[in-house]
Scaffold this motif. Sequence first.
Motif, PDB file in Angstrom:
ATOM      1  N   ASN A   1       0.867  -1.181   0.000  1.00  0.00           N
ATOM      2  CA  ASN A   1       0.000   0.000   0.000  1.00  0.00           C
ATOM      3  C   ASN A   1       0.906   1.234   0.000  1.00  0.00           C
ATOM      4  O   ASN A   1       0.947   2.000   0.967  1.00  0.00           O
ATOM      5  N   LEU A   2       1.645   1.389  -1.094  1.00  0.00           N
ATOM      6  CA  LEU A   2       2.640   2.450  -1.194  1.00  0.00           C
ATOM      7  C   LEU A   2       1.982   3.777  -1.544  1.00  0.00           C
ATOM      8  O   LEU A   2       0.933   3.809  -2.194  1.00  0.00           O
ATOM      9  N   ALA A   3       2.616   4.861  -1.140  1.00  0.00           N
ATOM     10  CA  ALA A   3       2.036   6.189  -1.323  1.00  0.00           C
ATOM     11  C   ALA A   3       2.693   6.911  -2.493  1.00  0.00           C
ATOM     12  O   ALA A   3       3.924   6.847  -2.680  1.00  0.00           O
ATOM     13  N   GLN A   4       1.879   7.589  -3.286  1.00  0.00           N
ATOM     14  CA  GLN A   4       2.360   8.387  -4.409  1.00  0.00           C
ATOM     15  C   GLN A   4       3.413   9.391  -3.939  1.00  0.00           C
ATOM     16  O   GLN A   4       3.237  10.094  -2.956  1.00  0.00           O
ATOM     17  N   GLY A   5       4.555   9.421  -4.658  1.00  0.00           N
ATOM     18  CA  GLY A   5       5.602  10.390  -4.364  1.00  0.00           C
ATOM     19  C   GLY A   5       6.576   9.969  -3.279  1.00  0.00           C
ATOM     20  O   GLY A   5       7.623  10.595  -3.117  1.00  0.00           O
ATOM     21  N   LYS A   6       6.266   8.898  -2.553  1.00  0.00           N
ATOM     22  CA  LYS A   6       7.146   8.436  -1.481  1.00  0.00           C
ATOM     23  C   LYS A   6       8.259   7.541  -2.045  1.00  0.00           C
ATOM     24  O   LYS A   6       8.105   6.894  -3.074  1.00  0.00           O
ATOM     25  N   THR A   7       9.387   7.521  -1.319  1.00  0.00           N
ATOM     26  CA  THR A   7      10.508   6.673  -1.691  1.00  0.00           C
ATOM     27  C   THR A   7      10.712   5.602  -0.619  1.00  0.00           C
ATOM     28  O   THR A   7      10.700   5.906   0.580  1.00  0.00           O
ATOM     29  N   TYR A   8      10.885   4.372  -1.063  1.00  0.00           N
ATOM     30  CA  TYR A   8      11.057   3.237  -0.155  1.00  0.00           C
ATOM     31  C   TYR A   8      12.421   2.605  -0.425  1.00  0.00           C
ATOM     32  O   TYR A   8      12.818   2.423  -1.583  1.00  0.00           O
TER      33      TYR A   8
ATOM     34  N   MET B   1      29.781 -12.918  -1.209  1.00  0.00           N
ATOM     35  CA  MET B   1      29.000 -11.981  -0.418  1.00  0.00           C
ATOM     36  C   MET B   1      28.679 -10.770  -1.272  1.00  0.00           C
ATOM     37  O   MET B   1      29.551 -10.245  -1.970  1.00  0.00           O
ATOM     38  N   ALA B   2      27.428 -10.363  -1.251  1.00  0.00           N
ATOM     39  CA  ALA B   2      26.992  -9.218  -2.054  1.00  0.00           C
ATOM     40  C   ALA B   2      26.127  -8.311  -1.203  1.00  0.00           C
ATOM     41  O   ALA B   2      25.394  -8.763  -0.314  1.00  0.00           O
ATOM     42  N   ASP B   3      26.226  -7.017  -1.480  1.00  0.00           N
ATOM     43  CA  ASP B   3      25.422  -6.009  -0.788  1.00  0.00           C
ATOM     44  C   ASP B   3      24.873  -5.070  -1.856  1.00  0.00           C
ATOM     45  O   ASP B   3      25.634  -4.478  -2.621  1.00  0.00           O
ATOM     46  N   MET B   4      23.553  -4.975  -1.923  1.00  0.00           N
ATOM     47  CA  MET B   4      22.905  -4.085  -2.892  1.00  0.00           C
ATOM     48  C   MET B   4      21.915  -3.200  -2.162  1.00  0.00           C
ATOM     49  O   MET B   4      21.021  -3.702  -1.477  1.00  0.00           O
ATOM     50  N   GLN B   5      22.090  -1.899  -2.299  1.00  0.00           N
ATOM     51  CA  GLN B   5      21.155  -0.952  -1.719  1.00  0.00           C
ATOM     52  C   GLN B   5      20.412  -0.262  -2.854  1.00  0.00           C
ATOM     53  O   GLN B   5      21.031   0.256  -3.786  1.00  0.00           O
ATOM     54  N   LEU B   6      19.079  -0.291  -2.776  1.00  0.00           N
ATOM     55  CA  LEU B   6      18.244   0.285  -3.818  1.00  0.00           C
ATOM     56  C   LEU B   6      17.188   1.193  -3.211  1.00  0.00           C
ATOM     57  O   LEU B   6      16.831   1.062  -2.041  1.00  0.00           O
ATOM     58  N   SER B   7      16.696   2.115  -4.047  1.00  0.00           N
ATOM     59  CA  SER B   7      15.566   2.948  -3.645  1.00  0.00           C
ATOM     60  C   SER B   7      14.497   2.858  -4.722  1.00  0.00           C
ATOM     61  O   SER B   7      14.792   2.644  -5.900  1.00  0.00           O
TER      62      SER B   7
ATOM     63  N   LYS C   1      11.023   4.985  -5.874  1.00  0.00           N
ATOM     64  CA  LYS C   1      10.109   6.117  -5.735  1.00  0.00           C
ATOM     65  C   LYS C   1       8.822   5.825  -6.503  1.00  0.00           C
ATOM     66  O   LYS C   1       8.855   5.418  -7.658  1.00  0.00           O
ATOM     67  N   VAL C   2       7.692   6.030  -5.843  1.00  0.00           N
ATOM     68  CA  VAL C   2       6.393   5.759  -6.465  1.00  0.00           C
ATOM     69  C   VAL C   2       6.007   6.948  -7.339  1.00  0.00           C
ATOM     70  O   VAL C   2       5.621   8.008  -6.851  1.00  0.00           O
ATOM     71  N   ASN C   3       6.116   6.763  -8.654  1.00  0.00           N
ATOM     72  CA  ASN C   3       5.780   7.832  -9.602  1.00  0.00           C
ATOM     73  C   ASN C   3       4.334   7.778 -10.070  1.00  0.00           C
ATOM     74  O   ASN C   3       3.828   8.752 -10.647  1.00  0.00           O
ATOM     75  N   GLY C   4       3.682   6.652  -9.842  1.00  0.00           N
ATOM     76  CA  GLY C   4       2.290   6.540 -10.269  1.00  0.00           C
ATOM     77  C   GLY C   4       1.665   5.278  -9.720  1.00  0.00           C
ATOM     78  O   GLY C   4       2.360   4.310  -9.394  1.00  0.00           O
ATOM     79  N   ILE C   5       0.339   5.284  -9.601  1.00  0.00           N
ATOM     80  CA  ILE C   5      -0.423   4.122  -9.144  1.00  0.00           C
ATOM     81  C   ILE C   5      -1.630   3.971 -10.068  1.00  0.00           C
ATOM     82  O   ILE C   5      -2.400   4.915 -10.251  1.00  0.00           O
ATOM     83  N   GLU C   6      -1.769   2.784 -10.666  1.00  0.00           N
ATOM     84  CA  GLU C   6      -2.874   2.561 -11.594  1.00  0.00           C
ATOM     85  C   GLU C   6      -3.380   1.133 -11.470  1.00  0.00           C
ATOM     86  O   GLU C   6      -2.618   0.180 -11.658  1.00  0.00           O
ATOM     87  N   ASN C   7      -4.641   0.983 -11.104  1.00  0.00           N
ATOM     88  CA  ASN C   7      -5.286  -0.326 -10.981  1.00  0.00           C
ATOM     89  C   ASN C   7      -4.491  -1.286 -10.095  1.00  0.00           C
ATOM     90  O   ASN C   7      -4.293  -2.457 -10.436  1.00  0.00           O
TER      91      ASN C   7
ATOM     92  N   ASN D   1       4.009   2.216 -10.287  1.00  0.00           N
ATOM     93  CA  ASN D   1       5.055   2.569 -11.238  1.00  0.00           C
ATOM     94  C   ASN D   1       6.218   3.140 -10.442  1.00  0.00           C
ATOM     95  O   ASN D   1       6.131   4.243  -9.903  1.00  0.00           O
ATOM     96  N   LEU D   2       7.316   2.386 -10.359  1.00  0.00           N
ATOM     97  CA  LEU D   2       8.426   2.728  -9.483  1.00  0.00           C
ATOM     98  C   LEU D   2       9.634   3.207 -10.276  1.00  0.00           C
ATOM     99  O   LEU D   2      10.002   2.596 -11.281  1.00  0.00           O
ATOM    100  N   GLU D   3      10.233   4.292  -9.801  1.00  0.00           N
ATOM    101  CA  GLU D   3      11.535   4.728 -10.319  1.00  0.00           C
ATOM    102  C   GLU D   3      12.590   4.119  -9.408  1.00  0.00           C
ATOM    103  O   GLU D   3      12.727   4.509  -8.253  1.00  0.00           O
ATOM    104  N   ALA D   4      13.309   3.146  -9.945  1.00  0.00           N
ATOM    105  CA  ALA D   4      14.288   2.404  -9.143  1.00  0.00           C
ATOM    106  C   ALA D   4      15.701   2.905  -9.418  1.00  0.00           C
ATOM    107  O   ALA D   4      16.018   3.328 -10.530  1.00  0.00           O
ATOM    108  N   ARG D   5      16.523   2.852  -8.389  1.00  0.00           N
ATOM    109  CA  ARG D   5      17.930   3.242  -8.518  1.00  0.00           C
ATOM    110  C   ARG D   5      18.781   2.357  -7.609  1.00  0.00           C
ATOM    111  O   ARG D   5      18.414   2.115  -6.459  1.00  0.00           O
ATOM    112  N   TYR D   6      19.894   1.877  -8.150  1.00  0.00           N
ATOM    113  CA  TYR D   6      20.908   1.262  -7.299  1.00  0.00           C
ATOM    114  C   TYR D   6      21.637   2.383  -6.560  1.00  0.00           C
ATOM    115  O   TYR D   6      22.065   3.362  -7.171  1.00  0.00           O
TER     116      TYR D   6
END
Length: 295
Positions: free
Chosen positions: A27-34, A58-64, A66-72, A76-81
């Motif tokens: 239940n992610l919110a528009q405009g928020k980054t997780y 051993m691997a470490d990956m940090q990602l973010s 951002k919720v750019n849109g919600i439809e049905n 729609n997430l903008e992802a970044r390493y």
Amino acid sequence: MKKFLSIIILLCCSCLMSAQKVQPKLNLAQGKTYNQNMKIDAEIEQSFAGQNLKMRMMADMQLSYKVNGIENGTFNLEARYRKMTLSMTMPQGNLSFDSEKKDTQDVFSTTLGAIIDKPFTMKMTSAGKVTEVSGIEAVFNAAISQLSQVDDMQKEQIMGQLEQSYGKESISKNMESSFAIYPSKPVAKGDKWTVMTVMAAGTNAQIETVYELADITPEYYLLKGNAKVTPGTAKSNEENEMTNVTGTMVSDLKLNKKTGWVAASTVVQEIKAVVRTEGEELPVSMKNTLTLSDH
């Protein structure tokens, strides 16, 4: 008598609370980054030429995200390493790579550094299923194009390594293994449900996980999962493909009640398989520990 009635009412309320049905989901919110911090610790044992070779990765990956849109019900997430490290301990020597390393002689670390903070797009449903990943190849191509010190053949090899470890298929399956966990209908504490997913990393092995809503706290849903891994349909005669994959997985997860986002989780995999490489089929066993956190 009044005290006795009070105790009965309290016990009845407790029973009603424990039987209350909830439906954990994203239940992610528009405009928020997780945020997601993923750590993998893999102990690998492989039979080769009559010897048992042991390796640790051993691997470490940090990602973010951002919720750019919600439809049905799809986000729609903008992802970044945000950070990427990889280290391997092997009989023939040790290797380590780090996106924060500033050394142009370390080609792979330099490539990882060029990927950091570059956006690509992911679509994920409220049930945690990834329906689309796009733009990651463009991120990889842009990073590799900056490598003036390597030839085209080396660039192709680097692209292959990136696609296998961090590309569309890998990130889709890793995300689904972490987020395709939600029940399809409301559940009460102690209820169980089954989710089918596909294992990442060079195989189509099927994962059948039975999840249980183990507890409900004021802030979190606590889930436990037990999974059985069985062989899927072989992709082809590709090199470095894993076949005959079998094993088990045990999961402990803590979900934010408000957002459904995985606040913390630990997954322990014990896997046996056959790896096809250079025309040979080599038995391999792995014990992998995957941990996730939202910070």
